[in-house]
Write an enzyme that holds these catalytic residues in place. Structure first.
Site, mmCIF file in Angstrom:
data_model
loop_
_atom_site.group_PDB
_atom_site.id
_atom_site.type_symbol
_atom_site.label_atom_id
_atom_site.label_comp_id
_atom_site.label_asym_id
_atom_site.label_seq_id
_atom_site.Cartn_x
_atom_site.Cartn_y
_atom_site.Cartn_z
ATOM 1 N N ASP A 221 -79.793 -22.072 -64.677
ATOM 2 C CA ASP A 221 -81.302 -22.386 -65.105
ATOM 3 C C ASP A 221 -81.656 -22.048 -66.783
ATOM 4 O OD1 ASP A 221 -81.751 -23.236 -62.554
ATOM 5 O OD2 ASP A 221 -82.718 -21.745 -61.998
ATOM 6 N N GLU A 222 -80.974 -21.152 -66.922
ATOM 7 C CA GLU A 222 -81.093 -20.652 -68.332
ATOM 8 C C GLU A 222 -80.133 -21.249 -69.444
ATOM 9 O OE1 GLU A 222 -81.614 -16.247 -68.461
ATOM 10 O OE2 GLU A 222 -82.147 -16.097 -66.198
ATOM 11 N N MET A 223 -79.164 -20.783 -69.816
ATOM 12 C CA MET A 223 -78.316 -21.642 -70.892
ATOM 13 C C MET A 223 -77.377 -22.313 -70.192
ATOM 14 S SD MET A 223 -78.123 -18.348 -73.640
ATOM 15 C CE MET A 223 -76.872 -19.151 -74.870
#
Lengths: 519, 337
Positions: free
Chosen positions: B134-136
């Site tokens: 969900d982030e990088m």
């Protein structure tokens, strides 16, 4: 004198050389000092610049590394840091050699301390030294700023100190210049004084000489010479002027002689002139006065010659009487003329004797009455002194003159009054006529020699009679006065002091009539 | 005259006494807020400028994300106190994340990491967002491949790690070392602590007393970094279920809804606040502690509603604002190709 001048010039040269040497030495010293300080300043600035540049380069390096924008290897950092650090250390050492004052030393120590800390921080941040901790960048920056500040302070202090030193050296130079100036001034003053003394030594005797010469020029030879013994040129001049003074003295005595001679000549000349005048006067008088009686005598003699047969004895006595009168008139004239001349010469003298004044006056009046038939002389004498000291002849002359004048100037009135009286110690005798008289102007000049009043026109006379009378009266220490009004007649009054036995006897001088002998 | 002097002295002592007390209080309090002057590095990752530079490059390198489109700074933006100015950041899946990005300021002094403290070290933490889908959404295999294509990266890694070269550990070590150098700058408050009385306003000085006293803030936001590095349920309204610390400490009642105390440094750049970004301003935050604390079993015993006057509130906010340093430039690295 010459040697003195040469000596002073030599002394001046010597002093000048010494002064130049001293000035050179002092200026050299001052310049050397300034050079030294300038050099020091230059070195300081050089080192400070190097210090600052190295500081900057390490700073730049640190900034570059810590901005983390590009990858710089440790070796690269080390190389750059080493170069900068070396320069930094050099500059730092150079600056530590530069020591001027405790204050700046203190500042420098502070700077050094901060610098060391900063360098350590830099090394840590640049990874040149291993450590578990590194300073926070901001702290590092803060310390760097402080270092910068200290550096600025140090530099400004150094700058100030240097400028102070420069000022000091400038002051020293100024002082040197002042010293030189003072010395120069002193030497100048000394020289001026010396020159003044020298000039005075020269000029004072000269001024004295000038003064002496001026005095000599005005004829004052009573001067002294003080510098006569000097062996130099001044002495020679003094001796020369002294010689001149002696000449002047000689000249002045000659001049005096000349003056005396001139005076004598002048006197002789004036005497000569006077004689000439008298002579001409006499000639003119003779031509007018002597001719008349001579003409009478001549006429009477011719008449008697022509009519010798017809003449009676009466006639003859009449004629002879005329001749006799004329002769006596001439004699009178001659006598009075001579007397006047003698009086002028101061050679007229009287011989006071005891005389009977009353008798004398009466006799004169009688004589007049005898000679002059046209007029009558009356006399009124009040208690005149029995004893009167006077000159018989002179008094007779006075009376005769006054009486004949009264007759002469009163042609229309025959009354002639003689009065005599005494007041205190004086005798007064007056002769009054009622004849022509004269005005005030003539009255004031009446007793002048050869003066004749306006009313005397047509009446023969020489103008010397009254003048003689006055002289004679004055010789008796008396005085004569006259009152007159025009047309009413005149009164002549003489005042004679009565002299007792104590009265001065005027020595009788032998009468000398020079002009008579010269005729 | 004497009476007048007495009056003056009397009035003076009347006004001076509380001031003196305050001054004494302040002195002892202030000593607790002195900043450290150095950064301590773990022995496993000692400082070197080259490592930090590499870490910074990696921090800003989008090649660490799955689609080459996100870097660490995407969510830890230096301009917003290494956070994002939205409630929660949007990651690789283009949906808002569950929690706000925690600030990276002064992380050298913080452990454990994350809101819930699931990472013990920064190295460990860094791996989280990089690889979280969900982030990088990155994968280290891919990342290492990508970086190995760059001769410069290769050179740098081999220079720093001659034996290992480009590895997951080395990447994380570099990033973590860089992150340890991210320090909140010297705030007016720090200058005041150092002795500059003019650095902050009198309101801020009064706010400092309230912060330590009536506001009870210093109970958790303690020390120079304003954090006790512990987890508390501060009674925030639950909008979306988030267990917080309880995910890793399930048998602790107080771990539920509990999140790590964040630092208060550079607050002015860091809104919105709280782990979910639901409080927009400092006023909202202070209001929460005055009236918004929900009392529930998990609520931290230290957290109760506090009573503050309007003046005290504004003084407190003035103090909080004095914790923000002047903005520091962050220069961007030129990334190797």
């Amino acid at each position: 004198m010459r040697s003195k001048i040469f000596m002073s010039i030599f002394a001046a040269l010597l002093l000048g050389v010494l002064l130049c040497g001293y000035m050179y030495f002092v200026t050299e010293k001052g310049i050397h000092k300034v050079e030294e300080i300038t050099n020091k300043t230059f070195q300081t600035v050089k080192y400070a610049e190097a210090f600052h540049n190295s500081f900057k380069s390490i700073d730049t390096l640190t900034n570059r590394v810590l901005s983390m924008t590009s990858f710089i290897t440790k070796e690269e950092i080390k190389d750059q840091f080493d170069i900068s650090h070396k320069a930094f250390a050099n500059a730092s050492k150079g600056m530590s050699d530069y020591s001027l004052s405790p204050l700046i030393q203190q500042k420098f120590e502070q700077l050094n301390h901060q610098k060391e800390a900063w360098l350590r921080d830099s090394k840590l941040l640049l990874g040149l030294e291993k450590s578990e901790t590194i300073p926070i960048l901001e702290i590092y920056k803060q310390r760097q700023e402080n270092l910068h500040h200290t550096l600025d302070e140090f530099l400004s202090l150094a700058k100030k100190e240097t400028s102070d030193q420069l000022l000091l050296s400038e002051k020293e130079l100024d002082n040197t210049l002042l010293t030189t100036f003072v010395i120069t001034l002193t030497v100048s003053i000394v020289f001026t004084l010396f020159a003044f003394l020298l000039a005075r030594g020269l000029s004072k005797p000269l001024v004295n000489l000038v003064h002496t010469a001026e005095q000599l020029a005005t004829g004052n030879t009573d001067v002294t010479f003080t510098q006569k013994d000097r062996t130099d040129e001044i002495g020679a001049v003094v001796r020369a002027v002294a010689g001149f003074r002696d000449g002047v003295i000689d000249r002045l005595s000659l001049q005096e002689n000349f003056k005396l001679q001139t005076e004598e000549l002048k006197e002789a000349l004036s005497k000569e002139k006077e004689l000439n005048e008298l002579q001409s006067e006499f000639v003119s008088m003779a031509s007018h006065e002597f001719r008349t009686p001579l003409a009478i005598i001549d006429a009477s003699a011719r008449r008697m010659e022509r009519r010798k047969e017809k003449l009676s004895s009466d006639d003859i006595s009449k004629r002879t009487q005329k001749i006799h009168n004329a002769v006596s008139r001439m004699l009178g004239l001659i006598e009075s003329t001579l007397m006047v001349a003698r009086a002028d010469k101061g050679k007229l003298s009287i011989t006071p004797k005891e005389i009977n004044l009353t008798e004398l006056i009466e006799q004169c009046c009688e004589n007049q009455n005898e000679i002059i038939t046209s007029h009558i002389v009356t006399h009124e004498l009040e208690e005149l002194p029995d004893l009167f000291i006077g000159d018989q002849a002179a008094l007779t002359q006075i009376m005769t003159n006054l009486l004949s004048n009264a007759v002469k100037y009163s042609p229309d009135n025959f009354m002639i009054e003689v009065q005599g009286w005494m007041r205190e110690t004086d005798v007064y005798i007056s002769v009054k006529d009622h004849g022509l008289g004269m005005d005030e102007e003539d009255l004031s000049n009446l007793f002048g020699r050869f003066f004749r009043a306006k009313t005397s026109t047509g009446i023969p006379g020489t103008g010397i009679g009254l003048n003689l009378v006055r002289t004679l009266v004055e010789m008796h220490e008396g005085e004569i006065s006259a009152q007159s009004s025009l047309g009413k007649g005149s009164t002549f009054t003489i005042r004679l002091p009565i002299k007792g036995e104590n009265s001065t006897n005027i020595d009788q001088e032998p009468q000398s009539l020079k002009y008579a002998s010269q005729m | 005259m004497r009476n007048f002097l007495k009056l003056i002295i009397g009035l003076g002592s009347l006004t001076g006494f509380p001031a003196l007390c305050f001054a004494g209080d302040a002195l002892t309090l202030k000593s607790q807020y002195k900043r450290p002057l150095e950064i301590k590095f773990p022995k496993t990752a000692p400082y070197s400028p080259q490592l930090v530079t590499l870490g910074k490059m990696l921090f800003f390198d989008p090649r660490l994300s799955g689609k080459n489109n996100l870097n660490c700074a995407s969510c830890h933006n230096p301009s917003f106190g290494y956070e994002v100015p939205v409630k929660t950041p949007i990651g690789a899946t283009l949906t808002p994340l569950k929690r706000q990005a925690p600030t990276l300021l002064n992380m050298a002094w913080v452990a454990p990491l994350f809101w819930d403290g699931r990472a013990e070290t920064l190295e460990e933490q860094a791996a989280g967002p990089i690889t979280h889908p969900d982030e990088m959404g990155g994968e280290f295999e891919t990342i290492i491949k990508r970086l190995s294509k760059s001769p410069e990266y290769k050179k740098f890694f081999h220079y720093l790690f001659p034996q290992t070269g480009i590895t997951r550990e080395n990447i994380l070590k570099a990033i973590a070392t860089y992150e340890r150098t991210i320090i909140a700058g010297w705030a007016p408050f720090d200058k005041w602590i150092e002795g500059d009385e003019t650095a902050i306003s009198n309101a801020a000085k009064r706010g400092f007393i309230i912060f330590n006293g009536a506001g009870k803030c210093a109970t958790c936001h303690s020390g120079w970094n304003f954090t006790d590095n512990k987890f508390h349920d501060i009674g925030l309204e639950i909008i979306e279920k988030d267990l917080g610390r309880a995910e890793h400490e399930s048998n602790n009642v107080f771990a539920e809804n509990a999140f790590k105390t964040p630092t208060l440094r550079n607050l002015s750049h860091r809104s919105p606040f709280m782990h979910n970004g639901h409080l927009k301003s400092l006023e909202d935050v202070v209001d929460h502690y005055i009236s918004g604390v929900i009392d529930r079993p998990s609520t931290s015993p230290s957290i109760t509603n506090v009573t503050l006057s309007i003046e005290q509130k504004s003084d407190l906010i003035a103090f909080l604002k004095s914790l923000t340093a002047e903005r520091q430039d962050v220069s961007m690295p030129i990334l190797p190709n």
